[in-house]
Write a protein that holds these residues in place. Sequence first.
Motif, PDB file in Angstrom:
ATOM      1  N   HIS A   1       0.547  -0.894   0.006  1.00  0.00           N
ATOM      2  CA  HIS A   1       0.577  -0.162   0.110  1.00  0.00           C
ATOM      3  C   HIS A   1       1.020   1.316   0.138  1.00  0.00           C
ATOM      4  O   HIS A   1       1.023   2.295   0.587  1.00  0.00           O
ATOM      5  CB  HIS A   1      -0.783   0.074   1.047  1.00  0.00           C
ATOM      6  CG  HIS A   1      -2.211  -1.128   1.114  1.00  0.00           C
ATOM      7  ND1 HIS A   1      -2.873  -0.818   0.662  1.00  0.00           N
ATOM      8  CD2 HIS A   1      -2.364  -2.708   1.564  1.00  0.00           C
ATOM      9  CE1 HIS A   1      -4.148  -1.652   0.889  1.00  0.00           C
ATOM     10  NE2 HIS A   1      -3.330  -2.531   1.152  1.00  0.00           N
ATOM     11  N   ARG A   2       1.336   1.915  -0.896  1.00  0.00           N
ATOM     12  CA  ARG A   2       2.647   2.595  -0.920  1.00  0.00           C
ATOM     13  C   ARG A   2       1.919   3.507  -2.150  1.00  0.00           C
ATOM     14  O   ARG A   2       0.883   2.929  -2.845  1.00  0.00           O
ATOM     15  CB  ARG A   2       3.528   2.648  -1.922  1.00  0.00           C
ATOM     16  CG  ARG A   2       3.867   2.094  -2.913  1.00  0.00           C
ATOM     17  CD  ARG A   2       5.518   1.533  -2.888  1.00  0.00           C
ATOM     18  NE  ARG A   2       5.223   0.801  -4.815  1.00  0.00           N
ATOM     19  CZ  ARG A   2       4.741  -0.515  -5.174  1.00  0.00           C
ATOM     20  NH1 ARG A   2       4.600  -1.201  -4.485  1.00  0.00           N
ATOM     21  NH2 ARG A   2       5.082  -1.267  -5.840  1.00  0.00           N
ATOM     22  N   ALA A   3       2.124   4.589  -2.353  1.00  0.00           N
ATOM     23  CA  ALA A   3       1.258   5.661  -3.516  1.00  0.00           C
ATOM     24  C   ALA A   3       1.820   5.346  -5.189  1.00  0.00           C
ATOM     25  O   ALA A   3       3.693   5.319  -4.911  1.00  0.00           O
ATOM     26  CB  ALA A   3       2.053   7.513  -3.077  1.00  0.00           C
ATOM     27  N   ASP A   4       1.800   5.815  -5.365  1.00  0.00           N
ATOM     28  CA  ASP A   4       1.744   6.043  -6.969  1.00  0.00           C
ATOM     29  C   ASP A   4       2.408   7.419  -7.751  1.00  0.00           C
ATOM     30  O   ASP A   4       2.269   8.369  -6.436  1.00  0.00           O
ATOM     31  CB  ASP A   4       1.027   5.327  -8.236  1.00  0.00           C
ATOM     32  CG  ASP A   4      -0.249   6.137  -8.256  1.00  0.00           C
ATOM     33  OD1 ASP A   4      -0.034   7.167  -7.827  1.00  0.00           O
ATOM     34  OD2 ASP A   4      -0.836   5.334  -9.112  1.00  0.00           O
TER      35      ASP A   4
ATOM     36  N   GLY B   1      -0.312   9.236  -6.869  1.00  0.00           N
ATOM     37  CA  GLY B   1      -0.902  10.000  -4.965  1.00  0.00           C
ATOM     38  C   GLY B   1      -1.847   9.224  -4.848  1.00  0.00           C
ATOM     39  O   GLY B   1      -2.664   9.056  -4.088  1.00  0.00           O
ATOM     40  N   LEU B   2      -1.463   8.205  -5.683  1.00  0.00           N
ATOM     41  CA  LEU B   2      -2.581   6.832  -5.701  1.00  0.00           C
ATOM     42  C   LEU B   2      -2.687   5.933  -5.169  1.00  0.00           C
ATOM     43  O   LEU B   2      -1.252   5.140  -5.034  1.00  0.00           O
ATOM     44  CB  LEU B   2      -3.657   6.318  -6.650  1.00  0.00           C
ATOM     45  CG  LEU B   2      -4.673   7.766  -7.572  1.00  0.00           C
ATOM     46  CD1 LEU B   2      -4.708   7.676  -8.183  1.00  0.00           C
ATOM     47  CD2 LEU B   2      -5.793   9.045  -6.361  1.00  0.00           C
ATOM     48  N   CYS B   3      -3.114   5.126  -3.887  1.00  0.00           N
ATOM     49  CA  CYS B   3      -2.234   3.676  -3.739  1.00  0.00           C
ATOM     50  C   CYS B   3      -3.223   2.301  -4.650  1.00  0.00           C
ATOM     51  O   CYS B   3      -3.541   2.409  -4.965  1.00  0.00           O
ATOM     52  CB  CYS B   3      -3.620   3.398  -2.077  1.00  0.00           C
ATOM     53  SG  CYS B   3      -2.939   1.866  -1.587  1.00  0.00           S
TER      54      CYS B   3
ATOM     55  N   ALA C   1      -7.021   7.329  -3.055  1.00  0.00           N
ATOM     56  CA  ALA C   1      -5.410   8.206  -2.691  1.00  0.00           C
ATOM     57  C   ALA C   1      -5.192   7.841  -1.421  1.00  0.00           C
ATOM     58  O   ALA C   1      -5.213   6.809  -0.317  1.00  0.00           O
ATOM     59  CB  ALA C   1      -5.766   9.951  -1.607  1.00  0.00           C
ATOM     60  N   TRP C   2      -3.439   7.584  -1.326  1.00  0.00           N
ATOM     61  CA  TRP C   2      -2.381   7.357  -0.411  1.00  0.00           C
ATOM     62  C   TRP C   2      -2.377   9.404   0.498  1.00  0.00           C
ATOM     63  O   TRP C   2      -2.742   9.606   0.085  1.00  0.00           O
ATOM     64  CB  TRP C   2      -0.885   6.770  -1.370  1.00  0.00           C
ATOM     65  CG  TRP C   2      -0.267   6.138   0.115  1.00  0.00           C
ATOM     66  CD1 TRP C   2      -0.380   4.972  -0.032  1.00  0.00           C
ATOM     67  CD2 TRP C   2       0.641   6.701   1.059  1.00  0.00           C
ATOM     68  NE1 TRP C   2       0.719   4.279   0.789  1.00  0.00           N
ATOM     69  CE2 TRP C   2       1.203   4.965   1.889  1.00  0.00           C
ATOM     70  CE3 TRP C   2       0.776   7.758   1.562  1.00  0.00           C
ATOM     71  CZ2 TRP C   2       1.675   5.392   2.598  1.00  0.00           C
ATOM     72  CZ3 TRP C   2       1.635   7.889   2.110  1.00  0.00           C
ATOM     73  CH2 TRP C   2       2.110   6.937   3.155  1.00  0.00           C
ATOM     74  N   PRO C   3      -2.100   8.188   1.994  1.00  0.00           N
ATOM     75  CA  PRO C   3      -2.495   7.409   2.469  1.00  0.00           C
ATOM     76  C   PRO C   3      -4.361   6.661   2.340  1.00  0.00           C
ATOM     77  O   PRO C   3      -4.644   7.152   2.844  1.00  0.00           O
ATOM     78  CB  PRO C   3      -1.974   7.522   3.937  1.00  0.00           C
ATOM     79  CG  PRO C   3      -2.671   9.103   4.126  1.00  0.00           C
ATOM     80  CD  PRO C   3      -2.328   9.936   2.224  1.00  0.00           C
ATOM     81  N   CYS C   4      -4.032   5.158   1.908  1.00  0.00           N
ATOM     82  CA  CYS C   4      -5.030   4.738   2.782  1.00  0.00           C
ATOM     83  C   CYS C   4      -6.089   4.598   3.180  1.00  0.00           C
ATOM     84  O   CYS C   4      -5.111   4.261   4.281  1.00  0.00           O
ATOM     85  CB  CYS C   4      -5.100   3.477   1.139  1.00  0.00           C
ATOM     86  SG  CYS C   4      -4.366   2.253   2.264  1.00  0.00           S
TER      87      CYS C   4
END
Length: 114
Positions: free
Chosen positions: A62-65, A68-70, A86-89
């Motif tokens: 569960h990291r951002a692309d 900024g999306l998970c 959106a991250w942090p999810c």
Amino acid sequence: MTTINAALAHALHLLRQDMLGYLDAVEFLTSEDDTDDDTVLAVARTEVPRLVAALRGTVTAHRADHHGLCLGCPATWIDGRLGREAWPCPTIERAQRFLKDPDSIYSATPYARL
């Protein structure tokens, strides 16, 4: 919306129960007053690395692309479009909250600590 069949629902239930049972056993063996220190140490040495690996694997997935999306969350319909959280999810937010305040898990779930 797609529903899952009864066999898959049962399999997922068994998976969840297996994981919760494992966590219950580790918690019990490391927190009971009548458990001797050697047992606690043996359980901690074998199970803490497994628990750390499980949490590390979740956090890593569960990291951002670059938008900024998970990357760990599946795409879902958001405001009429297919998109990701959106991250942090929510997964990362819950993990962080439970790491900082472990007892908050028991107020966030439908079961009480035994």
